[in-house]
Design a protein around this motif. Sequence first.
Motif, mmCIF file in Angstrom:
data_model
loop_
_atom_site.group_PDB
_atom_site.id
_atom_site.type_symbol
_atom_site.label_atom_id
_atom_site.label_comp_id
_atom_site.label_asym_id
_atom_site.label_seq_id
_atom_site.Cartn_x
_atom_site.Cartn_y
_atom_site.Cartn_z
ATOM 1 N N ILE B 260 0.830 -1.213 0.000
ATOM 2 C CA ILE B 260 0.000 0.000 0.000
ATOM 3 C C ILE B 260 0.863 1.261 0.000
ATOM 4 O O ILE B 260 0.681 2.156 0.835
ATOM 5 C CB ILE B 260 -1.084 0.027 1.119
ATOM 6 C CG1 ILE B 260 -0.498 -0.217 2.518
ATOM 7 C CG2 ILE B 260 -2.205 -0.955 0.831
ATOM 8 C CD1 ILE B 260 -1.514 0.149 3.654
ATOM 9 N N HIS B 261 1.784 1.304 -0.965
ATOM 10 C CA HIS B 261 2.707 2.430 -1.037
ATOM 11 C C HIS B 261 1.996 3.749 -1.321
ATOM 12 O O HIS B 261 2.503 4.812 -0.984
ATOM 13 C CB HIS B 261 3.757 2.183 -2.123
ATOM 14 C CG HIS B 261 4.671 1.039 -1.806
ATOM 15 N ND1 HIS B 261 5.376 0.355 -2.760
ATOM 16 C CD2 HIS B 261 4.986 0.443 -0.637
ATOM 17 C CE1 HIS B 261 6.088 -0.604 -2.190
ATOM 18 N NE2 HIS B 261 5.852 -0.578 -0.905
ATOM 19 N N GLY B 262 0.857 3.665 -1.976
ATOM 20 C CA GLY B 262 0.129 4.893 -2.281
ATOM 21 C C GLY B 262 -0.552 5.491 -1.061
ATOM 22 O O GLY B 262 -1.026 6.628 -1.106
ATOM 23 N N SER B 263 -0.616 4.747 0.009
ATOM 24 C CA SER B 263 -1.218 5.247 1.249
ATOM 25 C C SER B 263 -0.112 5.804 2.137
ATOM 26 O O SER B 263 0.867 5.122 2.427
ATOM 27 C CB SER B 263 -1.941 4.097 1.956
ATOM 28 O OG SER B 263 -2.333 4.489 3.256
ATOM 29 N N ALA B 264 -0.281 7.045 2.569
ATOM 30 C CA ALA B 264 0.754 7.702 3.384
ATOM 31 C C ALA B 264 0.627 7.219 4.826
ATOM 32 O O ALA B 264 -0.327 7.553 5.509
ATOM 33 C CB ALA B 264 0.589 9.213 3.314
ATOM 34 N N THR B 265 1.579 6.396 5.256
ATOM 35 C CA THR B 265 1.582 5.896 6.628
ATOM 36 C C THR B 265 2.593 6.718 7.419
ATOM 37 O O THR B 265 3.793 6.618 7.183
ATOM 38 C CB THR B 265 1.974 4.415 6.657
ATOM 39 O OG1 THR B 265 1.124 3.699 5.760
ATOM 40 C CG2 THR B 265 1.832 3.838 8.054
ATOM 41 N N CYS B 266 2.084 7.517 8.337
ATOM 42 C CA CYS B 266 2.909 8.561 8.934
ATOM 43 C C CYS B 266 3.235 8.297 10.391
ATOM 44 O O CYS B 266 2.434 7.748 11.136
ATOM 45 C CB CYS B 266 2.167 9.898 8.861
ATOM 46 S SG CYS B 266 1.724 10.369 7.176
ATOM 47 N N VAL B 267 4.426 8.730 10.786
ATOM 48 C CA VAL B 267 4.715 8.988 12.191
ATOM 49 C C VAL B 267 4.212 10.409 12.444
ATOM 50 O O VAL B 267 4.620 11.337 11.749
ATOM 51 C CB VAL B 267 6.227 8.900 12.469
ATOM 52 C CG1 VAL B 267 6.539 9.328 13.894
ATOM 53 C CG2 VAL B 267 6.741 7.498 12.192
ATOM 54 N N MET B 268 3.290 10.572 13.396
ATOM 55 C CA MET B 268 2.714 11.904 13.643
ATOM 56 C C MET B 268 3.221 12.434 14.983
ATOM 57 O O MET B 268 3.094 11.777 16.011
ATOM 58 C CB MET B 268 1.184 11.823 13.668
ATOM 59 C CG MET B 268 0.544 11.407 12.345
ATOM 60 S SD MET B 268 0.959 12.482 10.933
ATOM 61 C CE MET B 268 0.145 14.006 11.430
ATOM 62 N N ASN B 269 3.758 13.621 14.925
ATOM 63 C CA ASN B 269 4.239 14.265 16.151
ATOM 64 C C ASN B 269 3.271 15.351 16.589
ATOM 65 O O ASN B 269 2.953 16.261 15.820
ATOM 66 C CB ASN B 269 5.621 14.865 15.904
ATOM 67 C CG ASN B 269 6.647 13.785 15.623
ATOM 68 O OD1 ASN B 269 6.615 12.721 16.235
ATOM 69 N ND2 ASN B 269 7.545 14.052 14.672
ATOM 70 N N TYR B 270 2.807 15.235 17.825
ATOM 71 C CA TYR B 270 1.920 16.235 18.417
ATOM 72 C C TYR B 270 2.731 16.993 19.454
ATOM 73 O O TYR B 270 3.210 16.412 20.418
ATOM 74 C CB TYR B 270 0.713 15.555 19.065
ATOM 75 C CG TYR B 270 -0.193 14.914 18.037
ATOM 76 C CD1 TYR B 270 -1.271 15.614 17.519
ATOM 77 C CD2 TYR B 270 0.068 13.633 17.563
ATOM 78 C CE1 TYR B 270 -2.084 15.039 16.546
ATOM 79 C CE2 TYR B 270 -0.741 13.053 16.596
ATOM 80 C CZ TYR B 270 -1.813 13.763 16.088
ATOM 81 O OH TYR B 270 -2.615 13.204 15.129
ATOM 82 N N ASP B 271 2.881 18.292 19.217
ATOM 83 C CA ASP B 271 3.758 19.076 20.077
ATOM 84 C C ASP B 271 2.943 20.247 20.647
ATOM 85 O O ASP B 271 2.965 21.358 20.136
ATOM 86 C CB ASP B 271 4.940 19.569 19.222
ATOM 87 C CG ASP B 271 5.982 20.273 20.065
ATOM 88 O OD1 ASP B 271 5.938 20.146 21.306
ATOM 89 O OD2 ASP B 271 6.830 20.970 19.470
#
Lengths: 598, 598
Positions: B260-271
């Motif tokens: 699923i390379h077309g799906s952006a799988t993110c590390v999300m930083n909440y600051d």
Amino acid sequence: MPVFKAPVDDTLFILNDVLGYERYMNLPGFSDASPDIVEAVLREGARLSEEVLLPLNQVGDREGCVRHDDASVTTPTGFKDAYRQYCEGGWLGLAAPAEFGGQGLPYTLHTAVSEYLISANMALMMYPGLTQGAIAAIVEHGTEEQKARYLPKMIEGTWTGTMNLTEPHCGTDLGLLRTKALPNGDGSYKISGQKIFISAGDHDMSDNIIHLVLARIEGAPEGVKGISLFIVPKFMVGDDGEPGAKNAVSCGSLEEKMGIHGSATCVMNYDEATGYLIGAENAGLKAMFVMMNEARLGVGLQGHAMGEVAYQNAVAYARDRLQGRALSGPKHPDKKADPIIVHPDVRRTLMTIRAFNEAGRAFMLWTALKSDVKHKSEVEADVQQADDLLSLVTPVVKGVLTDKGFDHAVMAQQMFGGHGYIEEWGMSQYVRDARIAMIYEGANGIQALDLVGRKLGQNGGRAVMAFFKEVGDFCEENRDNPELTLYTKGLKKGLNDLQAATMWLMQNAMAKPDNAGAASTDYMHLFGLVTLGYMWALMAKAAVEKRAAGAEGQEEFLANKLLVGKFYMERVMPETGLRKARIETGSDTMMELAEAAF
Amino acid sequence: MPVFKAPVDDTLFILNDVLGYERYMNLPGFSDASPDIVEAVLREGARLSEEVLLPLNQVGDREGCVRHDDASVTTPTGFKDAYRQYCEGGWLGLAAPAEFGGQGLPYTLHTAVSEYLISANMALMMYPGLTQGAIAAIVEHGTEEQKARYLPKMIEGTWTGTMNLTEPHCGTDLGLLRTKALPNGDGSYKISGQKIFISAGDHDMSDNIIHLVLARIEGAPEGVKGISLFIVPKFMVGDDGEPGAKNAVSCGSLEEKMGIHGSATCVMNYDEATGYLIGAENAGLKAMFVMMNEARLGVGLQGHAMGEVAYQNAVAYARDRLQGRALSGPKHPDKKADPIIVHPDVRRTLMTIRAFNEAGRAFMLWTALKSDVKHKSEVEADVQQADDLLSLVTPVVKGVLTDKGFDHAVMAQQMFGGHGYIEEWGMSQYVRDARIAMIYEGANGIQALDLVGRKLGQNGGRAVMAFFKEVGDFCEENRDNPELTLYTKGLKKGLNDLQAATMWLMQNAMAKPDNAGAASTDYMHLFGLVTLGYMWALMAKAAVEKRAAGAEGQEEFLANKLLVGKFYMERVMPETGLRKARIETGSDTMMELAEAAF
């Protein structure tokens, strides 16, 4: 980074205690490999695997191979150097004939070590793997001049080899192949055509590449009866034995593959390249099958080796990952959560893999011993029996161990949750790498057909009858040993299913071959279940006897062995009934659907 | 390029003839979706899938998503435009509430169309899929102000949504989560922490992204009882309803994944990002489960959809690839070789996949209808019964359809031989994409535990008893119909195994929970086999009745349906016996091995 420890102790248990390796010491080569030498070789192979090959495995996957504008191919960082260390250690020629520079040691030992090397880096081991196949074909079919010219360099690894069978329109059905050979008049030929999926077709690790190429001599009969085998060196070899001018063969492109990125899979273009016939005209397929049979065992070993390394990584993760609590109450109350190895479903997964791995290892070595006996024994009856069994189980080794190796890599990946899906952890690579083993050297459906359509009936079923007798006798001889009841009963039940399915085939597939085709994959797996069950019964007997003899320091190893074997009998062996039931439904339903209706 | 034709006729047969869609016309939304409307919607969805989404599937795999230095993420070429077309067609809000701009049509219809869209491009469909989960949570738990602020934009698709649960050390065990929420005093919170594996966490397809984030309010209890759910918009939403200043949330990196390379799988930083509580304090898990349950059905649908498209491609290849001859003699003597579809082993593979696909489609729609009844009926007994069954089968939908979808993608890939392993043909992508569905939204081992440990015993087993009665009654009522004997007998045998295994669990897992864990995966698949078998029995009955009523032009469709169902009963259903046998061996062996001995 993925972990790996070569399972040397398990190999030694199988060789020494289960298969009675010492009984073969009268065979050539075996006397040079006494048990202490064997152990030293295994430990050194383990070191090479763990320290040199393993660290390059993810590098190879990430970088892949690169084809340059001049059609040359380079391998991933570190591959060339690791391959050099492998060659310098004499590993490539471990089992090759001493007269051409090999060490002439048992193929069984080669198999045992190769498992570790492949677990550590399957893609890198493709290069020597293909070379070994090519060596086998030249040893068997080459002239003395060809042997002298090519073998020493190939055995030392400074030259590598390839197998060129597949063309775009022709894989399984080699009768369709179009690559042409025109006689030059001087005994050599001009080879022209395109081959695809050629592993190690071009690369930067060796000074020369010896391509073995199937082609059709002009005017030869159509179909498989008109195919000859040729040696086509990348660089022409002069009378001094050194590589000279470039031959007219080159890599047209690299395939972009799902896995084994470190292995250069080439489209090879032959444009009036100079080739030399090996073996008789139009007998190329027979010569190629020498390589194919050896390669099939090697591919089965790949499946097994991938299952092993995937298991080890899943265990490490399951011990390390803290998540939730055991269903029966906290097991590690000092930690924030229990490691996931406390969960039955995790243990079920791990033990399923392990129960196949340990039996798979025994099966590989059992088979390799047959190969040694076949090639080295001077007792005719032994040779025939070994040849029979080797021929019978080769498709089972290839088909079952690769199907299971892939399944188990997937199961091991699953243990990692989301971390299994991202490349960083390495589990995706094991899955992607293991996948090819089900496909090449004859897709597993072809292995199943080979077993059912050819191997079963060979010599009036002599091999399969001998195998059934061996397994049945074992059950009979050990049925009164209460410590083995669990194993002999489970095995006997499986054997009964296998014999019933075999009988069903005899009665239903002669007149209606579709029934054989419809049964083939289930039959191959049924055969595998019983064979691996037999390995478990042999291992259980060895463990029980060793324990009784007082195996100091090995009590736990032996107890665990018996426990994993018990798991196999409880949870895995019952699948034989399902396989048999499927086989007995025949082919009618699947053949009834019209081609256009699929 | 891979092929795909949306199986509209099969969907219509299931909706109209098998499930009696018209019987539900009294429910809100259904009256707006008369059978002719349904067909029109399906055909338009088919067109979008085949013409717009399918051509971008390999593009998405090859290009993947890219994170730029400013932390923004762009999606593959064409994704943004295709997503726009999808939104403009009103597809995102098809089943969303009309008061916020949705079409209020049945969830069942949404499910039917989504299958096609996912088959065509699973990665692209992740973006609206996550949004739909977020919409569901806001509809269920948001304040009126939150609904008005977020829903209309999300339903039209100009804003998308995400689910933020996982942290590096915490996946299944959400009690361990560390992301913090500090009250700002004005009703909003400062959210700080890191989330991983966030699908659609950042991208360029929408004007704003509404993150739903699990976090722990300062001072909240430890464990799952102290978790709250927050809305954290990427861009703060002003009183004019338009996106304004950037919030303190950003994509730290993209995961490099197997598929699923077309799906952006993110590390999300909440600051210290500004967030708004949704639902009650410390009741976040409950609110999140609204999304999770819907998402689990969606993931099951992904597994099914991958199996369907993989099947279609394998059929196309098997018809096209000429190799060898039929075992029973040439079928296409005019050609150089027969297409491989003549071979029983190829047909066995294809029919196995298809027998699951057609039943899987029926199972998805049967389940979706339960969801519609649960949410829309005003008859209390109907609501309860639908809710019971929906809750019971959700883990089966997720766990079984994704395990099988992946297995079947692998089997379809195998048909291609070496061509299946190279990326050009697209089969590797289906395997790699399908793999994730077994993992996310609760790995399948967790689904199995949910079924065995929670769903079976809920309300004293009311749901499972009702299900057994429904299936048992069907067998009883149709046992005397000779045209259905094959199906009712097979189903009844499977049901007996399932009931016996359930009884075994009741007797052996209450006092010893490890027995439940050890049984869980086999039980889930046993349940799936019977449920899909029930779908086949329902389909067979509908086919027989329709044929008797004179179904002009559909005779072949109905005959094929009965044949594929026969294959299921012959070759697939017998697996229930194996699953039951494994369950009944219990947990002792796997629990006995010491942690250190794995």
